[in-house]
Design a protein around this motif. Structure first.
Motif, short mmCIF file in Angstrom:
data_model
loop_
_atom_site.label_atom_id
_atom_site.label_comp_id
_atom_site.label_asym_id
_atom_site.label_seq_id
_atom_site.Cartn_x
_atom_site.Cartn_y
_atom_site.Cartn_z
N GLY A 87 -51.86 -71.88 -27.37
CA GLY A 87 -50.96 -72.98 -27.72
C GLY A 87 -49.57 -72.88 -27.14
N HIS A 88 -49.16 -71.68 -26.69
CA HIS A 88 -47.79 -71.58 -26.15
C HIS A 88 -47.63 -72.43 -24.88
N ARG A 89 -48.73 -72.56 -24.10
CA ARG A 89 -48.65 -73.38 -22.88
C ARG A 89 -48.61 -74.87 -23.19
N GLN A 90 -49.00 -75.23 -24.40
CA GLN A 90 -48.89 -76.63 -24.83
C GLN A 90 -47.66 -76.82 -25.73
N SER A 91 -46.79 -75.81 -25.75
CA SER A 91 -45.52 -75.89 -26.50
C SER A 91 -45.71 -76.31 -27.96
N VAL A 92 -46.68 -75.67 -28.62
CA VAL A 92 -47.00 -76.07 -29.99
C VAL A 92 -45.88 -75.79 -31.00
N SER A 93 -44.95 -74.91 -30.62
CA SER A 93 -43.86 -74.61 -31.54
C SER A 93 -42.96 -75.82 -31.74
N SER A 94 -42.98 -76.75 -30.77
CA SER A 94 -42.15 -77.94 -30.92
C SER A 94 -42.98 -79.21 -31.14
N GLY A 95 -44.23 -79.05 -31.59
CA GLY A 95 -45.08 -80.20 -31.90
C GLY A 95 -46.43 -80.10 -31.24
N PHE A 96 -47.36 -80.95 -31.67
CA PHE A 96 -48.75 -80.81 -31.23
C PHE A 96 -49.16 -81.84 -30.19
N SER A 97 -48.21 -82.59 -29.63
CA SER A 97 -48.61 -83.66 -28.70
C SER A 97 -49.19 -83.08 -27.41
N GLY A 98 -48.64 -81.98 -26.90
CA GLY A 98 -49.18 -81.35 -25.69
C GLY A 98 -50.61 -80.90 -25.90
N LEU A 99 -50.87 -80.31 -27.04
CA LEU A 99 -52.23 -79.87 -27.40
C LEU A 99 -53.15 -81.08 -27.53
N PHE A 100 -52.66 -82.11 -28.22
CA PHE A 100 -53.45 -83.33 -28.41
C PHE A 100 -53.86 -83.94 -27.07
N TYR A 101 -52.90 -84.10 -26.16
CA TYR A 101 -53.21 -84.75 -24.88
C TYR A 101 -54.15 -83.89 -24.02
N THR A 102 -53.98 -82.57 -24.06
CA THR A 102 -54.89 -81.70 -23.29
C THR A 102 -56.30 -81.80 -23.85
N ALA A 103 -56.42 -81.81 -25.17
CA ALA A 103 -57.74 -81.96 -25.80
C ALA A 103 -58.33 -83.33 -25.44
N ALA A 104 -57.51 -84.37 -25.49
CA ALA A 104 -57.98 -85.74 -25.19
C ALA A 104 -58.43 -85.84 -23.73
N GLU A 105 -57.66 -85.25 -22.81
CA GLU A 105 -58.03 -85.28 -21.39
C GLU A 105 -59.37 -84.60 -21.14
N ASN A 106 -59.69 -83.63 -21.97
CA ASN A 106 -60.97 -82.91 -21.82
C ASN A 106 -62.07 -83.49 -22.71
N ASP A 107 -61.82 -84.68 -23.25
CA ASP A 107 -62.80 -85.38 -24.10
C ASP A 107 -63.22 -84.56 -25.32
N CYS A 108 -62.29 -83.75 -25.83
CA CYS A 108 -62.61 -82.92 -26.99
C CYS A 108 -62.26 -83.65 -28.28
N ASP A 109 -62.98 -83.35 -29.33
CA ASP A 109 -62.65 -83.94 -30.63
C ASP A 109 -62.19 -82.90 -31.64
N ILE A 110 -62.18 -81.62 -31.22
CA ILE A 110 -61.62 -80.57 -32.06
C ILE A 110 -60.71 -79.70 -31.19
N ALA A 111 -59.46 -79.52 -31.60
CA ALA A 111 -58.50 -78.69 -30.88
C ALA A 111 -58.12 -77.50 -31.75
N LEU A 112 -58.35 -76.29 -31.21
CA LEU A 112 -58.05 -75.06 -31.94
C LEU A 112 -56.88 -74.36 -31.27
N PHE A 113 -55.94 -73.88 -32.05
CA PHE A 113 -54.81 -73.15 -31.48
C PHE A 113 -54.27 -72.13 -32.48
N GLY A 114 -53.41 -71.25 -31.98
CA GLY A 114 -52.77 -70.23 -32.80
C GLY A 114 -51.27 -70.29 -32.60
#
Ligand SMILES: [Mn+2]
Length: 165
Positions: A87-114
């Motif tokens: 999650g650090h590469r998706q900057s999760v400390s400042s929100g989950f939008s980076g994680l959300f968009y990466t998951a969406a781009e990969n057609d995923c419906d579950i995003a797991l991070f730490g």
């Protein structure tokens, strides 16, 4: 199928092993910051090893080799498509939008991070965003925790957060 999802053990393999023994999962997903060799955890999953996925955290690879740790992973199980990342590469400390968009781009419906050491369970436009919390160094008033996903072949699943006993 029972998935054990843990993160941010930071050298405490005993905590992860305790969760493996308590849950007897079919698969282990570690979302990074192991800061310890993964062999011990694979062994705890049984020989021959049940499937394990190890993601590399921002703290992995400095003092110990991070061999076999993935930057991120996309995989399918029981009709769901997962994106797993520390999650650090998706900057999760400042929100989950980076994680959300990466998951969406990969057609995923579950995003797991730490990474943030706090449990999270949110749904953003059909994508379930889950963080098991840290199994050894909880923050923000959370307890040492992990996540269990119980998945049926027909795609039904439940997510339960558990405290390390
Ligand atoms: Mn960490």
């Amino acid at each position: 199928m029972k998935l054990l999802i843990v993160s941010d053990s930071h050298g405490d393999n005993a905590a992860v092993t305790a969760a493996i023994k308590a849950e007897a999962p079919d698969m282990l997903i570690h979302l990074g910051d192991l800061e310890e060799d993964k062999d011990e955890l694979e062994e705890a999953m049984g020989v021959p090893y049940k499937p394990c996925i190890f993601i590399k955290g921002n703290c992995d690879g400095y003092f110990r080799p991070a061999d076999g740790l993935l930057e991120s992973s996309v995989f399918e199980l029981c009709g769901h498509r997962f994106f797993a990342s520390h999650g650090h590469r998706q900057s999760v400390s400042s929100g989950f939008s980076g994680l959300f968009y990466t998951a969406a781009e990969n057609d995923c419906d579950i995003a797991l991070f730490g990474h943030i050491h706090v449990p999270v369970d949110e749904e953003w436009e059909g994508i379930r965003i889950l963080n098991p919390g840290s199994i050894s160094r909880p923050r923000g008033g959370s307890k040492k925790s992990y996540l269990i996903l119980e998945m049926d072949e027909d795609g039904e699943y439940t997510a339960s957060f558990k405290e390390l006993k």
